[in-house]
Design a protein around this motif. Structure first.
Motif, PDB file in Angstrom:
ATOM      1  N   PHE A  24      41.486 -23.866   7.292  1.00  0.00           N
ATOM      2  CA  PHE A  24      40.467 -22.876   7.642  1.00  0.00           C
ATOM      3  C   PHE A  24      41.189 -21.774   8.412  1.00  0.00           C
ATOM      4  O   PHE A  24      41.724 -22.003   9.503  1.00  0.00           O
ATOM      5  N   GLY A  45      43.982 -21.933  -2.047  1.00  0.00           N
ATOM      6  CA  GLY A  45      43.238 -23.101  -1.593  1.00  0.00           C
ATOM      7  C   GLY A  45      42.881 -23.115  -0.119  1.00  0.00           C
ATOM      8  O   GLY A  45      42.322 -24.095   0.375  1.00  0.00           O
ATOM      9  N   GLY A  47      40.709 -21.629   3.237  1.00  0.00           N
ATOM     10  CA  GLY A  47      39.323 -21.218   3.428  1.00  0.00           C
ATOM     11  C   GLY A  47      39.237 -20.134   4.482  1.00  0.00           C
ATOM     12  O   GLY A  47      39.362 -20.426   5.667  1.00  0.00           O
ATOM     13  N   PRO A  48      39.052 -18.888   4.080  1.00  0.00           N
ATOM     14  CA  PRO A  48      39.050 -17.797   5.047  1.00  0.00           C
ATOM     15  C   PRO A  48      37.680 -17.501   5.656  1.00  0.00           C
ATOM     16  O   PRO A  48      36.651 -17.697   5.006  1.00  0.00           O
ATOM     17  N   ALA A  49      37.676 -17.055   6.887  1.00  0.00           N
ATOM     18  CA  ALA A  49      36.514 -16.382   7.484  1.00  0.00           C
ATOM     19  C   ALA A  49      37.071 -15.177   8.216  1.00  0.00           C
ATOM     20  O   ALA A  49      38.115 -15.271   8.872  1.00  0.00           O
ATOM     21  N   PHE A  60      35.525 -19.204  16.455  1.00  0.00           N
ATOM     22  CA  PHE A  60      36.339 -19.546  15.292  1.00  0.00           C
ATOM     23  C   PHE A  60      37.842 -19.579  15.574  1.00  0.00           C
ATOM     24  O   PHE A  60      38.582 -20.330  14.938  1.00  0.00           O
ATOM     25  N   HIS A  65      42.515 -23.540  11.676  1.00  0.00           N
ATOM     26  CA  HIS A  65      43.870 -24.085  11.566  1.00  0.00           C
ATOM     27  C   HIS A  65      44.911 -22.995  11.811  1.00  0.00           C
ATOM     28  O   HIS A  65      46.057 -23.284  12.154  1.00  0.00           O
TER      29      HIS A  65
END
Lengths: 263, 263, 263
Positions: A24, A45, A47-49, A60, A65
């Motif tokens: 993440f 693969g 997971g972005p925000a 966040f 990670h």
């Protein structure tokens, strides 16, 4: 100086690790590059925000990670919000990447805000030669977000700065250099048309963060991100124009398989 | 009225000039169109920077070769920041383009902010018919960012306004018209699917700015930008759907060669 | 439970209706997804406007045919601006869609702002399973914008919540479920790579709003939006990587013809 490429087992291992972890990754970046940055991360693969919606930057940055901060996020975020993301990551032991876009191009307040971010000890810094020379206090000569120096010209500077800040610094160019001050790696290949896709450099900062997630060796992780990027760009080389190139670059990035036989 | 197309030597000359200068173009625009606008500029060899990160709008507007202000940047920037960019450009003799997106669509405060920008003497104004009629004080009937009028209906209005503001005004439509009030040029061709690619109109404002960098003849430079856009769109005409069309449009824009033989 | 697909006459009728109305759709969304959301709407013939430039959110929300609010717009807009859009739509009888992106992922202030939007009675709510469970007060376990739950796990929750708020709720997954609490529809198909295209979920919120414009049956209109999305994704299934997939998805969306023979 060691040259690293997609064919080196360590690069494959790094990508395999990333695909298993599916990190993440939380980022603050500019709205020109945000879409491509997210798609680059999704292609491998991760997971972005992205963005600071109310308290996202507090919530966040410490739970991700990995975190990346592209300084041009200051077009949407206040210096305080950006600092919160850096402090959150640092405090939680989350690796974070600083991309000092356009530093030294003449915007004094902006440059000052970027320098303050160095206090929060980025795990890695990536940029073009003009930006990294300017960040070190030299005459970078950046024209907006474009470099006027070659990567080689920045090399002695980033080796010195990497020692000073105990960080990994990567400079992009026809040949990329990645250093922790003690050791320096180079990555060749790629495709010059990457410089004609807006946000491609910014997205490499995001990808570098993804590779730093759970990394045992930041120097090699950042270099692996560059090697993967260069390989995908090279494989997209048959594209006809800059529009197709961007699409095929994402395709190739999404198709890179750590288990394919080495060339 | 003279019709200009890609086959006219003057259009080729203008593109050749642009590719030689590689102008640094600074823009304030909306975040929907920012990515495409930057990619359009990169496709023809210009160097874009977009956004108001802290003091960018002061530092970059006066040092750029050209500036464009898309009024919908007000979704990210304050009226004061936007005015700074216009004043910076004007004060430094840098040509600047105003794109009054969605003016006259019912947002009164927004419309007022746009009108104030006229005080800073844009080198050129581009928009659709509804926007340009509304900007002149008429009943434009814009529905959000879409026009409800044909370009022909705006023609007498923009001829008058071009004289009044001593500027070049361009209205987009199936046929584009570009005028300085004394002379009017038309550009035919293109592809209706451009209206189904978000930000395509906004990006034409950015491209118009790039052509105005170092221009000796603003009327012809803005018209050349429109002719180049129409040609690239036409060449992308074989695309299957709106997604491919956008990609192939960028491809064709990046491949246009001023030295290719005239058709 | 009834399964709806592109081959059902009601889905064709809904798309035919949308293409005839060409609804003006106003949205507040995040800058990562804004470009794709607009292109999705343009692909089916709707006319999008996005963002809160000065008083846009007051002027446009009440004059649009439909409104969508993607909560991550809070990275660009204040809670008050977002509430104005919801209140404007609600007050004018304009249908509006709430997309509670990343609710329950740990950002407390952000989550609170989203809950306040429920007071303005959204016509429909769409999200992934983690988000919808969290919105209902449960343990959603969202990791940033990604779900950690399957759509089936959210089904009883959204059926209950749909009754409570007298709204339509749609949860996305390999199988989508759309419910008003009394009746539930499912939509199958699609392509897993949609989850590797940033903003694809957000854009489905925009498309759901477009289908709600002038709708006589919100449950079926939202389900039709999902069926059309799934069909376009399925038809793009031959794409090589994630970049091409996004392009071909838009192509297929723009080519869907309500009058083509049923399979």
């Amino acid at each position: 100086m060691k040259t690293l490429s997609w064919n080196d087992p360590i690069v494959r291992d790094e990508l395999r690790r990333l695909k298993r972890l599916k990190p993440f990754c939380y980022g603050l970046t500019n709205y020109i590059a945000a879409n491509l940055s997210a798609n680059v991360l999704l292609a491998v693969g991760a997971g972005p925000a992205i963005g600071a919606a109310l308290d996202w930057q507090r919530a966040f940055s410490s739970h991700a990670h990995a975190v990346w901060i592209n300084a041009a996020c200051l077009m949407s975020n206040s210096p305080a919000e950006v600092a919160e993301a850096a402090i959150g990551a640092r405090g939680a032991g989350v690796p974070w990447v600083l991309d000092p876009v356009a530093v030294g191009a003449g915007a004094v307040e902006y440059d000052t805000a970027i320098r303050h971010l160095l206090d929060h000890k980025p795990t890695a810094i990536r940029g073009n030669a003009s930006e990294l020379v300017a960040l070190a206090g030299g005459e970078g000569g950046a024209q907006g977000v474009e470099t006027t120096l070659g990567a080689e010209q920045a090399l002695p500077v980033i080796q010195q700065e990497a020692l000073k800040y105990q960080t990994v610094i990567a400079v992009s160019g026809p040949i990329d250099y990645i250093t922790d001050g003690h050791n320096t790696l180079s990555v060749e290949g790629g495709d010059a048309r990457l410089t004609q896709v807006t946000g491609a450099g910014c997205s490499l900062g995001a990808l570098s963060a993804a590779f730093l997630a759970g990394s045992a060796n930041p120097l090699y992780s950042v270099a692996a991100a560059h090697a993967v990027y260069a390989e995908a760009a090279q494989r997209a080389g048959g594209a006809k124009g800059t529009g197709s190139f961007a699409v095929q670059f994402l395709d190739q990035l999404s198709l890179l398989d750590p288990d394919e036989p080495s060339a």
